[in-house]
Design a protein around this motif. Structure first.
Motif, PDB file in Angstrom:
ATOM      1  N   VAL A  53      40.331  31.834  43.470  1.00  0.00           N
ATOM      2  CA  VAL A  53      39.206  32.555  44.063  1.00  0.00           C
ATOM      3  C   VAL A  53      38.459  33.358  43.017  1.00  0.00           C
ATOM      4  O   VAL A  53      37.219  33.401  43.006  1.00  0.00           O
ATOM      5  N   THR A  54      39.184  33.986  42.118  1.00  0.00           N
ATOM      6  CA  THR A  54      38.564  34.890  41.148  1.00  0.00           C
ATOM      7  C   THR A  54      38.434  34.300  39.757  1.00  0.00           C
ATOM      8  O   THR A  54      37.646  34.821  38.956  1.00  0.00           O
ATOM      9  N   CYS A  55      39.159  33.254  39.446  1.00  0.00           N
ATOM     10  CA  CYS A  55      39.183  32.774  38.065  1.00  0.00           C
ATOM     11  C   CYS A  55      38.749  31.327  37.901  1.00  0.00           C
ATOM     12  O   CYS A  55      38.071  30.999  36.913  1.00  0.00           O
ATOM     13  N   ASP A  56      39.100  30.472  38.793  1.00  0.00           N
ATOM     14  CA  ASP A  56      38.840  29.038  38.592  1.00  0.00           C
ATOM     15  C   ASP A  56      38.730  28.368  39.955  1.00  0.00           C
ATOM     16  O   ASP A  56      39.698  27.805  40.452  1.00  0.00           O
ATOM     17  N   PRO A  57      37.559  28.417  40.613  1.00  0.00           N
ATOM     18  CA  PRO A  57      37.431  27.875  41.969  1.00  0.00           C
ATOM     19  C   PRO A  57      37.862  26.422  42.058  1.00  0.00           C
ATOM     20  O   PRO A  57      37.529  25.597  41.203  1.00  0.00           O
ATOM     21  N   GLY A  58      38.614  26.133  43.085  1.00  0.00           N
ATOM     22  CA  GLY A  58      39.098  24.782  43.322  1.00  0.00           C
ATOM     23  C   GLY A  58      39.828  24.727  44.647  1.00  0.00           C
ATOM     24  O   GLY A  58      40.368  25.742  45.114  1.00  0.00           O
TER      25      GLY A  58
ATOM     26  N   ARG B  89      33.599  31.878  47.919  1.00  0.00           N
ATOM     27  CA  ARG B  89      32.441  31.442  47.161  1.00  0.00           C
ATOM     28  C   ARG B  89      32.860  30.368  46.154  1.00  0.00           C
ATOM     29  O   ARG B  89      33.581  30.622  45.205  1.00  0.00           O
ATOM     30  N   GLY B  90      32.413  29.160  46.422  1.00  0.00           N
ATOM     31  CA  GLY B  90      32.679  28.067  45.488  1.00  0.00           C
ATOM     32  C   GLY B  90      33.973  27.319  45.755  1.00  0.00           C
ATOM     33  O   GLY B  90      34.287  26.374  45.020  1.00  0.00           O
ATOM     34  N   MET B  91      34.753  27.686  46.773  1.00  0.00           N
ATOM     35  CA  MET B  91      36.025  26.998  47.017  1.00  0.00           C
ATOM     36  C   MET B  91      36.488  27.271  48.449  1.00  0.00           C
ATOM     37  O   MET B  91      35.927  28.118  49.158  1.00  0.00           O
ATOM     38  N   ARG B  92      37.538  26.552  48.860  1.00  0.00           N
ATOM     39  CA  ARG B  92      38.139  26.778  50.166  1.00  0.00           C
ATOM     40  C   ARG B  92      39.656  26.853  50.001  1.00  0.00           C
ATOM     41  O   ARG B  92      40.249  26.140  49.188  1.00  0.00           O
ATOM     42  N   LEU B  93      40.263  27.726  50.765  1.00  0.00           N
ATOM     43  CA  LEU B  93      41.717  27.848  50.834  1.00  0.00           C
ATOM     44  C   LEU B  93      42.135  27.389  52.217  1.00  0.00           C
ATOM     45  O   LEU B  93      41.827  28.034  53.224  1.00  0.00           O
ATOM     46  N   THR B  94      42.820  26.248  52.291  1.00  0.00           N
ATOM     47  CA  THR B  94      43.246  25.667  53.560  1.00  0.00           C
ATOM     48  C   THR B  94      44.669  26.118  53.866  1.00  0.00           C
ATOM     49  O   THR B  94      45.517  26.204  52.966  1.00  0.00           O
ATOM     50  N   LEU B  95      44.931  26.390  55.135  1.00  0.00           N
ATOM     51  CA  LEU B  95      46.230  26.906  55.572  1.00  0.00           C
ATOM     52  C   LEU B  95      46.751  26.004  56.674  1.00  0.00           C
ATOM     53  O   LEU B  95      46.158  25.916  57.758  1.00  0.00           O
ATOM     54  N   GLY B  96      47.859  25.303  56.402  1.00  0.00           N
ATOM     55  CA  GLY B  96      48.359  24.323  57.356  1.00  0.00           C
ATOM     56  C   GLY B  96      49.843  24.439  57.587  1.00  0.00           C
ATOM     57  O   GLY B  96      50.485  25.435  57.247  1.00  0.00           O
TER      58      GLY B  96
END
Length: 711
Positions: free
Chosen positions: A107-112, A161-168
């Motif tokens: 989130v803060t260093c390398d969006p992916g 911003r620039g990425m998504r964090l998916t929770l499954g």
């Protein structure tokens, strides 16, 4: 949301203003982070700069020195050498916070794209609400990057911003048809061992499926799994090899097999006296085991295995922090020779998985005093009740190691040949001299009742003193016996044959007295109609003033039960159904079977042994050995169908424990466990009804048949 009221056609009305259009400037600002060069900050450094955590009710910056042993596992997620990491540790050791800081690093260093998998959906939702959301909302740098749209902040997705964090959670749908640069798995031992749309076509473990999701990102993709072990050891006679000093015992599923596949790192301390590295383990705690558990825990100190110096609990955090300054820390197995090396050493064990195992004694939030006290209590429970559930739970959650049962052999000594060697010459229907109370167990079969009387000593020793079947229905009012089979499920009146069991007497050998049954238990489950008839029979016994002696028993399989024995009303299936207004003696059958099996394997004369009498038939003896212990509980062996003797002994164990077997003071036993006037079930010899000797009936003379001569 725009809401229109019902106005008349042609009536003038005002509409609320529509939301403004999204500007290209805002969209560009939201996408620009994708073009930023990745930051060179490690996940630990990024957490110290951007993440805030709660410590004793106060939110403050993340500090690596709180859990120094999590620095290397977290930073290894950025490695280009390893594809995955596996961390084994006790509960409440900082594993969850390490996973959160790792997941927030992009989130803060390398969006992916990133994915975090919890053990199931309710646990996922609770974890997101109580752990992840609180960290995000109290970390300004992270919260500022969180999207503001309605679907940007849900239980299943956090769009930054620039990425998504998916929770499954572990299903084939979550681990298919998607690409993630980072996949995190928490509480991995509670995942299903195999995933698949159909049970007959498994697609593989969650770990293997998660690795496929990272394949597109090549060396940048990483999977990190953490868990407390929850699977037992397969082979109790396992011993560590000299060339593999960090290997854990073989386990069928879970995090431990992943650890053994990896580099096998362990956390070390450097002794201040001899300056030699050693692993701080629970079995190296030095304490006075002769004291009560609480007092013994207060004396716990870590002992150096080299110079035997003692380290107090107040110095634990100091030794942990020294590991960040090259005075201890993580050391992994070398490829050859059984040596241990740091993670970056060229001689490290070859594997695509970096793995670590932390012993609970070194965990920051552990308490040596509490650990020792709980361990001694669990050991005492094994010694007194042959129930190792508490000891296994302690090893899993407190120490962080898989548990190996002491008698985990294929069949152990529980076989007919071994039981016959321990048989005692006892007259049927006569209690041995050491018996102080008797329990009667009744198993309901299709056309008969199976009855077993068990004699108990105050030290837990028991034996079978009588065994028979009730096959004839009770006589009619005219004294005539019905010409049909006994049917407990069909005829409520057939249960009257059990009434006499409450009045039966068993003579005590060597004493001029006899004993009635202290408790009588009847199986509540069976064929259709058995439960209703059993309830009716029990109510009649209550009206007769014998409600404190008669019990309806109900077994519950599995080791994870609320207790060994509990006496309460059955639960209703739903609010509409009326519950039965009775109390059942509930039994954790698998845990009680452990106790019965251990008693059968003890030598005659030992405390809590279970010697069997010689009058039992071979079929009855075989019923004691009809089951085997599996991972989820006891089950019939292949080809075996009859296990009544084993089940009846479990009923007897449950009734004895419910009456207070575990609380008996050998120096001052309760009245019901003595031979004398104070025992309401004791009958002196003068009051024992004498049965007149029946003369041997003369053999009937066979009528001689006279045949007629044929002409």
């Amino acid at each position: 949301m725009v809401q229109n009221s019902d106005y008349a056609l042609g009536q003038v009305h005002d509409l609320p203003p529509l939301p403004p259009f999204a500007s290209a400037q805002d969209m560009l600002m939201d996408s620009l982070p994708l073009l930023d060069a990745p930051s060179r900050l490690t996940p630990t450094e990024a957490a110290e700069r951007f993440v805030r955590v709660e410590t004793r009710g106060v939110w403050q910056n993340y500090d690596r020195e709180v859990t120094p042993y999590m620095v290397e596992p977290v930073d290894t997620t950025q490695s280009r050498i390893y594809r995955a990491g596996a961390f084994v540790g006790p509960s409440q050791s900082g594993k969850t916070m390490a996973l959160i800081t790792t997941a927030l690093h992009p989130v803060t260093c390398d969006p992916g794209p990133a994915l975090v998998v919890h053990m199931d959906r309710p646990s996922r939702d609770r974890w997101v609400e109580e752990s992840l959301d609180t960290v995000i909302q109290n970390s300004p740098e992270v919260r500022e990057r969180l999207g503001r749209a309605r679907d940007d902040d849900t239980f299943g997705r956090k769009r930054f911003r620039g990425m998504r964090l998916t929770l499954g959670y572990p299903t084939p749908q979550w681990l298919s048809s998607a690409k993630y640069r980072f996949v995190g798995m928490t509480d991995y031992d509670h995942f299903p061992p195999e995933l698949g749309v159909r049970k007959d076509a498994p697609e593989g473990s969650a770990f293997d499926m998660g690795l496929q999701r990272c394949k597109t990102f090549m060396s940048r993709g990483f999977l990190f799994a953490e868990s407390t072990p929850a699977w037992p050891v397969k082979k109790s006679n396992w011993a560590a090899r000299k060339d593999a000093p960090h290997e854990l015992p073989p386990v069928r599923h879970g995090i431990v097999p992943l650890y053994n596949r990896g580099t096998r790192g362990r956390w070390y301390w450097e002794c201040r006296d001899c300056e030699i590295l050693f692993e701080p383990r629970f079995d190296r705690l030095h304490y006075n085991a002769d004291l009560p558990p609480i007092d013994a825990g207060e004396t716990a100190e870590m002992e150096c295995p080299h110079c035997h110096c003692l380290i107090g609990a107040q110095h634990r955090n100091e030794f942990n922090r020294a590991g960040l300054r090259d005075r201890g820390g993580w050391f992994h197995e070398a490829e050859h020779g059984g040596a241990v090396v740091p993670l970056g050493d060229a001689a490290i064990r070859g594997s695509e998985i970096a793995s670590w195992a932390l012993n609970g004694a070194a965990a920051t939030f552990s308490n040596w005093s509490s650990m020792v006290a709980r361990y001694l209590d669990a050991v005492r429970e094994v010694e007194e009740m042959d129930d190792d559930l508490a000891l296994g739970r302690f090893m899993y959650t407190e120490v962080g190691l898989p548990y190996a049962r002491a008698s985990e052999d294929d069949d152990g000594d529980l076989n007919v040949t071994a039981l016959k060697e321990k048989q005692q010459l006892v007259q049927r229907g006569v209690a041995p001299a050491w018996v102080r109370f008797i329990t009667v167990s009744v198993d309901v079969q299709g056309t008969y009742f199976t009855v077993q009387a068990t004699g108990w000593g105050v030290d837990g020793t028991r034996t079978v003193i009588d065994r028979f079947d009730l096959t004839q229905p009770p006589p009619l009012t005219e004294g005539e016996i019905p010409k049909r089979k006994l049917d407990p499920g069909k005829y409520p009146g057939d249960w009257a044959v059990l009434v006499e069991l409450g009045h039966m007497l068993w003579v005590v050998d060597g004493a001029d007295c006899a004993l009635r049954a202290l408790a009588l238990g009847v199986d509540f489950q069976g064929q259709p109609g058995v439960s209703d008839n059993a309830e009716e029979f029990w109510r009649k016994r209550v009206k007769a003033g014998e409600g404190s002696r008669w019990f309806l028993t109900r077994g519950h399989g599995g080791f994870k039960q609320r207790d060994r024995v509990w006496h309460e009303a059955p639960e209703r299936s739903n609010k509409k159904n009326k519950g039965r207004r009775i109390k059942l003696l509930n039994m954790a059958t698998d845990r009680l079977k452990d106790s019965v099996a251990a008693a059968l394997m003890r030598a005659p004369g030992d405390r809590r042994s279970f010697p069997l009498p010689e009058f039992l038939s071979d079929d009855h003896m075989a019923e004691f050995c009809a089951e085997e212990r599996l991972e989820k509980g006891w089950a019939l062996k292949h080809g075996q169908k009859r296990n009544e003797s084993f089940d009846l002994s479990v009923q007897a164990q449950a009734m004895a424990e419910h009456k207070g077997l575990r609380r008996i003071n050998l120096e001052a036993p309760p009245n019901w466990a003595t031979l004398g006037d104070g025992n309401p079930h004791w009958v002196p010899g003068a009051k024992i009804p004498k049965i007149p000797d029946q003369p041997n009936p003369e053999p009937k003379r066979r009528k001689r048949r006279v045949g007629k001569m044929r002409v």
